[in-house]
Design a protein around this motif. Structure first.
Motif, PDB file in Angstrom:
ATOM      1  N   LEU A 193       0.829  -1.215   0.000  1.00 47.68           N
ATOM      2  CA  LEU A 193       0.000   0.000   0.000  1.00 47.68           C
ATOM      3  C   LEU A 193       0.862   1.263   0.000  1.00 47.68           C
ATOM      4  O   LEU A 193       0.558   2.244  -0.693  1.00 47.68           O
ATOM      5  N   THR A 194       1.949   1.222   0.779  1.00 49.88           N
ATOM      6  CA  THR A 194       2.851   2.369   0.809  1.00 49.88           C
ATOM      7  C   THR A 194       3.435   2.596  -0.589  1.00 49.88           C
ATOM      8  O   THR A 194       3.525   3.737  -1.060  1.00 49.88           O
ATOM      9  N   ALA A 195       3.791   1.494  -1.241  1.00 50.94           N
ATOM     10  CA  ALA A 195       4.332   1.600  -2.605  1.00 50.94           C
ATOM     11  C   ALA A 195       3.286   2.177  -3.553  1.00 50.94           C
ATOM     12  O   ALA A 195       3.601   2.987  -4.431  1.00 50.94           O
ATOM     13  N   ARG A 196       2.022   1.794  -3.336  1.00 52.44           N
ATOM     14  CA  ARG A 196       0.976   2.298  -4.223  1.00 52.44           C
ATOM     15  C   ARG A 196       0.802   3.809  -4.059  1.00 52.44           C
ATOM     16  O   ARG A 196       0.661   4.537  -5.050  1.00 52.44           O
ATOM     17  N   VAL A 197       0.833   4.288  -2.809  1.00 54.15           N
ATOM     18  CA  VAL A 197       0.736   5.734  -2.569  1.00 54.15           C
ATOM     19  C   VAL A 197       1.886   6.442  -3.280  1.00 54.15           C
ATOM     20  O   VAL A 197       1.696   7.459  -3.956  1.00 54.15           O
ATOM     21  N   TRP A 198       3.072   5.883  -3.163  1.00 53.61           N
ATOM     22  CA  TRP A 198       4.247   6.491  -3.802  1.00 53.61           C
ATOM     23  C   TRP A 198       4.101   6.498  -5.320  1.00 53.61           C
ATOM     24  O   TRP A 198       4.395   7.490  -5.979  1.00 53.61           O
ATOM     25  N   ASP A 199       3.585   5.400  -5.882  1.00 50.77           N
ATOM     26  CA  ASP A 199       3.377   5.345  -7.331  1.00 50.77           C
ATOM     27  C   ASP A 199       2.462   6.461  -7.806  1.00 50.77           C
ATOM     28  O   ASP A 199       2.736   7.135  -8.795  1.00 50.77           O
TER      29      ASP A 199
END
Ligand SMILES: Nc1ncnc2c1ncn2[C@@H]1O[C@H](COP(=O)(O)OP(=O)(O)OP(=O)(O)O)[C@@H](O)[C@H]1O
Ligand SMILES: [Mg+2]
Lengths: 272, 267
Positions: free
Chosen positions: B246-252
């Motif tokens: 999820l953190t990676a998705r926010v960053w994306d």
């Protein structure tokens, strides 16, 4: 090689002595008393009491002081002069702080009244004294006015700067809890500005003291000014010096009192 | 009466203009829509200058807006209100007051008498672990402790809605992780609804039920990401593959938006 050992020791000893003189209360007191003694001795030597007109010695000046105190003329003069100073200083603070706040918070007030205080700082007030005299005559009000003119701009300007420097988030914080304008002013703005206001108050006291002397000497009333004028007229040099030194000493005491207050209030908001 | 169905915060098509010194009008926020449900924890994340603080101040009732509607607990916002409290990035503590008086300041502004507000403030200082520091001054405390006072001050007024503008961004990384867990502890014991602004993606994901992503020039909502991590969240959560994902998705999303922006601006 070993020859410099004793001198190094002496150096260290001197260091310790200097430290104990400047860093302890009794050391500082001893230092000051010594300086005072040296000053009084030099004064005593510089003075010449053979003719009353010459620069008086410390003892002759002190004698004159005792006489002036005993016959009640100096206390009375100080009381009357003090009244002008206290009234003037009260007006300086009582009017200066609100004006400073007004200037800082309302752009319109800033544009309307700021220039006058900038003018008061820039111009030598002594030049305005004749105008005050012409308007108000040789009155108490005239002397108070001179004192106020000397000091008020320092309080106004420093208060305004202090109020302007307040971090806006402190005001937003109070507002977010529903505080109204006046509450924000009394609970956040004024307390936050206190150190700056105290700086203004100290500078203004120095100026007010100068104003007081100027008023005494130019707008002669019944205070120490008239006492000095009368003593001067009768060539009482020692008495004149005694009065002058009394004023200086009282002024210094008042200034260190305000300085102490300023330091105290500064500590409360050593904000990072 | 407004039923429990109305959200805690509802922002509908809100736009905001700032007039610059030379008289030009710039749009700071463009038709922003967002809502925070009752008891929900929602974060806003977005690049610097996209209007997050502006948004929060409007919800807090200390800044006006030009178009749209904002309501809190079912009532339109027309100023600050007793159901809201704010925690500030800079802590906004008053240096001349003790920790106790700072914690009681909100109650004082609400007109509570001294005994009541001190009792309440003491309880909340206990809650945030500062019971022994009631008589200290803010400057004697570390940043983390100062923000605990800020939190105690906000909670002392018993709000329904807590507004937090980057509350932990001025605090060191380790203390920050501890404060996050403590905040969730406090929140889980109440029915508080929280709107939380941050720049840290892991913080947004760790704390929130939903993460709102905002873009700049003018400020607008670009994405909403639901965080389906189980509660209570603990240190284990940070190692959960789902958390990492999820953190990676926010960053994306943030990165994609910033890349678009750079492509869109001629330079
Ligand atoms: N009082 C104001 N007058 C004019 N412009 C303003 C004012 N306050 C904010 N702005 C502008 O509005 C925009 C949004 O500002 P805001 O502080 O809300 O951004 P932010 O998302 O909180 O940024 P950051 O992440 O840096 O805190 C910025 O471009 C800012 O320059
Ligand atoms: Mg911001």
């Amino acid at each position: 090689m070993t020859s410099n050992a004793p001198s190094r020791q002496a150096g260290a000893w001197g260091h310790r002595l200097a430290a104990s003189l400047t860093e302890t209360f009794w050391g500082r007191l001893a230092l000051r008393m010594t300086a005072l003694a040296v000053f009084l001795a030099a004064w005593q030597l510089a003075g010449d009491d053979s003719i009353a007109l010459l620069f008086p010695t410390a003892t002759r000046t002190f004698q004159a002081f005792i006489e002036l105190m005993a016959d009640g003329r100096l206390p009375l003069g100080l009381l009357i002069t003090g009244q002008a100073l206290v009234t003037g200083y009260a007006i300086i603070i009582g009017l200066g702080v609100p004006l400073g706040v007004l200037i800082a918070r309302f752009p319109l007030a800033d544009r309307a009244i700021s220039p006058y205080f900038t003018f008061l700082v820039a111009v030598p007030i002594i030049a305005i004294v004749p105008v005050v005299q012409a308007l108000l005559g040789l009155t108490f009000a005239a002397r108070v006015t001179v004192i106020v003119l000397f000091g008020i701009s320092y309080v106004v300007i420093n208060s305004a700067i202090a109020v302007r420097r307040i971090k806006p988030d402190l005001i937003e914080m109070a507002a977010s809890f529903g505080a109204r304008r006046f509450t924000i002013l009394s609970q956040v703005v004024l307390p936050a500005a206190v150190p700056g206001i105290m700086t203004g108050a100290r500078l203004a006291l120095g100026q007010a003291l100068i104003g007081m002397v100027v008023a005494e000497l130019t707008i002669v009333g019944a205070g120490v000014g008239s006492l000095i004028a009368e003593l001067q007229g009768r060539f009482k040099v020692a008495a004149v010096l005694a009065v002058a030194m009394t004023i200086v000493l009282i002024g210094l005491c008042l200034l260190s009192l305000v300085e102490m207050l300023e330091r105290r209030f500064n500590r409360w908001s050593l904000v990072k | 009466m407004n039923g429990p169905a109305t959200p805690a915060i509802e922002v509908h098509d809100v736009s905001k203009f700032f007039v610059s010194a030379d008289g030009r009008k710039t749009r700071a926020l463009d038709k922003v829509n967002l809502s925070v449900g009752r008891g929900e924890f929602v974060s806003i994340i977005g690049p610097s200058g996209c209007g997050k603080t502006t948004m929060l101040k409007m919800v807090a009732g200390i800044l006006g807006w030009d178009e749209g509607q904002i309501s809190v607990m079912g009532a339109p916002v027309s100023g600050p209100g007793p159901e809201r409290a704010t925690v500030f990035q800079s802590f906004a503590l008053l240096p001349w007051l003790t920790v106790l008086d700072n914690a009681a300041f909100g109650l004082k502004m609400r007109g509570e008498d001294k005994a009541t507000r001190h009792a309440k403030a003491r309880t909340l200082l206990e809650t945030v672990g500062l019971g022994d520091f009631a008589n200290a001054y803010p400057t004697e405390l570390s940043g983390g402790m100062q923000q605990r006072v800020g939190l105690a001050r906000a909670l002392a007024v018993s709000p329904n809605v807590l507004l937090m503008d980057e509350p932990f961004s001025a605090i060191d990384a380790q203390t920050r992780l501890i404060l996050q867990t403590e905040l969730l502890d406090v929140w889980s014991q109440t029915d508080l609804s929280v709107l939380f602004i941050t720049h840290a993606m892991d913080e947004a994901v760790f704390l929130s039920d939903r993460v709102i992503i905002m873009g700049a020039r003018p400020g607008h909502v670009t994405d909403v990401i639901d965080v389906d991590l189980p509660r209570p969240r603990t240190e284990e959560t940070r190692r959960d593959p789902r958390f990492v994902e999820l953190t990676a998705r926010v960053w994306d999303r943030l990165r994609g938006m910033m890349a678009d922006e750079r492509a869109g601006t001629p330079s």
